[in-house]
Design a protein around this motif. Structure first.
Motif, PDB file in Angstrom:
ATOM      1  N   VAL A  52      17.988  34.649  34.306  1.00 44.89           N
ATOM      2  CA  VAL A  52      19.549  35.046  34.039  1.00 44.89           C
ATOM      3  C   VAL A  52      19.692  36.335  32.992  1.00 44.89           C
ATOM      4  O   VAL A  52      18.732  36.584  32.534  1.00 44.89           O
ATOM      5  CB  VAL A  52      20.599  33.826  33.322  1.00 44.89           C
ATOM      6  N   LYS A  53      20.930  37.144  33.188  1.00 49.24           N
ATOM      7  CA  LYS A  53      20.994  38.097  32.221  1.00 49.24           C
ATOM      8  C   LYS A  53      20.688  37.748  30.981  1.00 49.24           C
ATOM      9  O   LYS A  53      21.205  36.575  30.532  1.00 49.24           O
ATOM     10  CB  LYS A  53      22.590  38.688  32.587  1.00 49.24           C
ATOM     11  N   SER A  54      20.154  38.419  30.100  1.00 48.22           N
ATOM     12  CA  SER A  54      19.978  38.345  28.724  1.00 48.22           C
ATOM     13  C   SER A  54      21.124  37.738  28.011  1.00 48.22           C
ATOM     14  O   SER A  54      21.207  37.054  27.044  1.00 48.22           O
ATOM     15  CB  SER A  54      19.314  39.609  27.929  1.00 48.22           C
ATOM     16  N   ALA A  55      22.351  38.502  28.276  1.00 47.69           N
ATOM     17  CA  ALA A  55      23.771  37.712  27.448  1.00 47.69           C
ATOM     18  C   ALA A  55      23.944  36.566  27.626  1.00 47.69           C
ATOM     19  O   ALA A  55      24.877  35.858  26.906  1.00 47.69           O
ATOM     20  CB  ALA A  55      24.876  38.964  27.719  1.00 47.69           C
TER      21      ALA A  55
ATOM     22  N   SER B  75      10.598  32.439  31.000  1.00 46.37           N
ATOM     23  CA  SER B  75      11.668  33.443  30.806  1.00 46.37           C
ATOM     24  C   SER B  75      11.010  34.831  31.502  1.00 46.37           C
ATOM     25  O   SER B  75      10.277  35.525  30.975  1.00 46.37           O
ATOM     26  CB  SER B  75      12.044  33.700  29.510  1.00 46.37           C
ATOM     27  N   LEU B  76      11.798  35.211  32.597  1.00 45.59           N
ATOM     28  CA  LEU B  76      11.659  36.290  33.583  1.00 45.59           C
ATOM     29  C   LEU B  76      12.668  37.157  33.156  1.00 45.59           C
ATOM     30  O   LEU B  76      13.464  37.469  34.161  1.00 45.59           O
ATOM     31  CB  LEU B  76      11.175  35.933  35.087  1.00 45.59           C
ATOM     32  N   GLN B  77      12.758  37.618  32.162  1.00 45.09           N
ATOM     33  CA  GLN B  77      14.251  38.266  31.707  1.00 45.09           C
ATOM     34  C   GLN B  77      13.748  39.951  30.870  1.00 45.09           C
ATOM     35  O   GLN B  77      12.626  39.717  30.511  1.00 45.09           O
ATOM     36  CB  GLN B  77      15.070  37.527  30.718  1.00 45.09           C
ATOM     37  N   ASN B  78      14.669  40.719  31.003  1.00 44.92           N
ATOM     38  CA  ASN B  78      14.451  41.874  30.329  1.00 44.92           C
ATOM     39  C   ASN B  78      14.666  41.648  28.954  1.00 44.92           C
ATOM     40  O   ASN B  78      15.335  40.643  28.472  1.00 44.92           O
ATOM     41  CB  ASN B  78      15.546  42.959  30.888  1.00 44.92           C
ATOM     42  N   GLY B  79      14.269  42.528  28.008  1.00 49.94           N
ATOM     43  CA  GLY B  79      14.361  42.300  26.587  1.00 49.94           C
ATOM     44  C   GLY B  79      13.159  41.699  26.154  1.00 49.94           C
ATOM     45  O   GLY B  79      12.143  41.016  26.882  1.00 49.94           O
TER      46      GLY B  79
ATOM     47  N   ALA C  37      28.415  43.726  34.070  1.00 53.27           N
ATOM     48  CA  ALA C  37      27.939  44.156  32.877  1.00 53.27           C
ATOM     49  C   ALA C  37      26.487  44.384  32.819  1.00 53.27           C
ATOM     50  O   ALA C  37      25.778  43.760  33.983  1.00 53.27           O
ATOM     51  CB  ALA C  37      28.390  43.015  31.942  1.00 53.27           C
ATOM     52  N   THR C  38      25.993  45.469  32.211  1.00 53.99           N
ATOM     53  CA  THR C  38      24.589  45.640  32.065  1.00 53.99           C
ATOM     54  C   THR C  38      23.924  44.984  30.726  1.00 53.99           C
ATOM     55  O   THR C  38      24.446  44.176  30.109  1.00 53.99           O
ATOM     56  CB  THR C  38      24.563  47.223  31.697  1.00 53.99           C
ATOM     57  N   GLU C  39      22.780  44.977  30.851  1.00 53.52           N
ATOM     58  CA  GLU C  39      21.953  44.474  29.567  1.00 53.52           C
ATOM     59  C   GLU C  39      21.389  45.446  28.643  1.00 53.52           C
ATOM     60  O   GLU C  39      20.745  45.420  27.953  1.00 53.52           O
ATOM     61  CB  GLU C  39      20.717  43.840  30.335  1.00 53.52           C
TER      62      GLU C  39
END
Length: 303
Positions: free
Chosen positions: A75-78, A99-103, A258-260
């Motif tokens: 999911v998106k980081s937010a 966790s395959l997420q940006n950030g 919305a972006t990350e």
């Protein structure tokens, strides 16, 4: 192995499809339009070397993760805390969550919610959703994951499915290495609406990117993080290997989503402020993307 993909966008669909092609049971949890298409015809995986319709289970609710031994959390980081809380009643006690997420802090935030083991993963893949139930793969497709009691097992199973996996004791450093590349490219690609190749040739752009890299490394060092490799060489490699790619931030803005950016340049700016480290270039890029986000929200349409 039963695998659930929480947040089945382009990244989750790609890795889920590769695992399903190898014979694993995969359940995708995503948006209704994608779910309907996948239930009807399977997921269409469109790569440079093959195209295939891959049947998989799909649904919109977290109950699809029940009995999964591995969960790809995409999911998106937010949305990390909200999506993690939704999974709590449905996860098997021994499930492994990747966790395959940006950030760089999503696994830590997720571990605060879930009793199951959460392992951070660094994702190197260029993909996009080309339509409902249609994921297009542009290149790469490897993971770097942290150590755990099941990391070796996951690496073996994923490699057999065509997904190379490296286990790293310095996964936080690898996450920062990717964050730095994202900070160099994502906002600029979104602001200019240009792919990496054209963007990189712009007057003064390389110096802006060098400034971004310098600021990021200063913040990482202040936080005690050892960033592996040569960060500027990594920036150069991206433009060489993916010249036609638009950043995920650019893709989000183009779709009015919305972006990350708060977890990319915005994260560096926040952590820099906490450590009294100036990050004026990251701060400016973050502010500009937020303006574009807000304009899209106000107009009710993509910028």
């Amino acid at each position: 192995m039963k695998v659930a993909v929480m947040g089945a966008g382009a990244v989750g669909c790609y890795f889920g499809a590769m695992l399903a092609r190898a014979g694993h049971e995969v359940a995708l949890i995503g948006r209704p339009a994608h779910v309907d298409a996948i239930r009807s015809k399977g997921l269409f995986l469109d790569t440079r070397s093959f195209q295939d319709h891959i049947p998989m289970a799909a649904g919109t609710g977290p109950e699809m993760a029940r009995d999964a031994s591995v969960v790809l959390f995409c999911v998106k980081s937010a949305d990390t805390e909200r999506a993690g809380a939704a999974l709590v009643p449905h996860l098997a006690p021994d499930a492994l969550v990747l966790s395959l997420q940006n950030g760089v802090d999503n696994a830590e935030r997720l571990q605060a919610i879930l009793p199951q083991t959460v392992v951070p993963a660094v994702v190197y893949v260029a993909t996009e959703m080309a339509g409902p139930g249609h994921v297009k793969h542009h290149g790469r497709g490897e993971l770097v994951i942290g150590p755990s009691g099941r990391s070796q097992e996951v690496a073996r199973d994923f490699a057999a499915a065509g997904i190379p996996v490296e286990i790293s004791d310095n996964v936080i450093g690898a996450l920062w290495a990717k964050l730095i590349v994202n900070c160099a490219y994502n906002a600029l690609s979104a602001i200019t609406r240009l792919p990496y190749g054209q963007l990189f040739k712009g007057e003064g752009v390389q110096q802006v990117m060098r400034d971004v890299v310098h600021e990021c490394l200063a913040v990482a060092q202040a936080q005690g993080v050892t960033v592996p490799g040569d960060s500027w060489a990594a920036v150069l490699k991206i433009v060489e290997t993916m010249p036609t790619q638009f950043s995920s931030t650019a893709q989000d803005l183009a779709r009015g989503k919305a972006t990350e950016i708060d977890f990319l340049n915005g994260y560096v700016e926040r952590k820099g402020r906490e450590r009294a480290i100036a990050t004026p270039v990251n701060r400016t890029l973050h502010a500009l993307v937020k303006l574009l986000e807000n304009r899209a929200d106000a107009e009710g349409s993509p910028v």
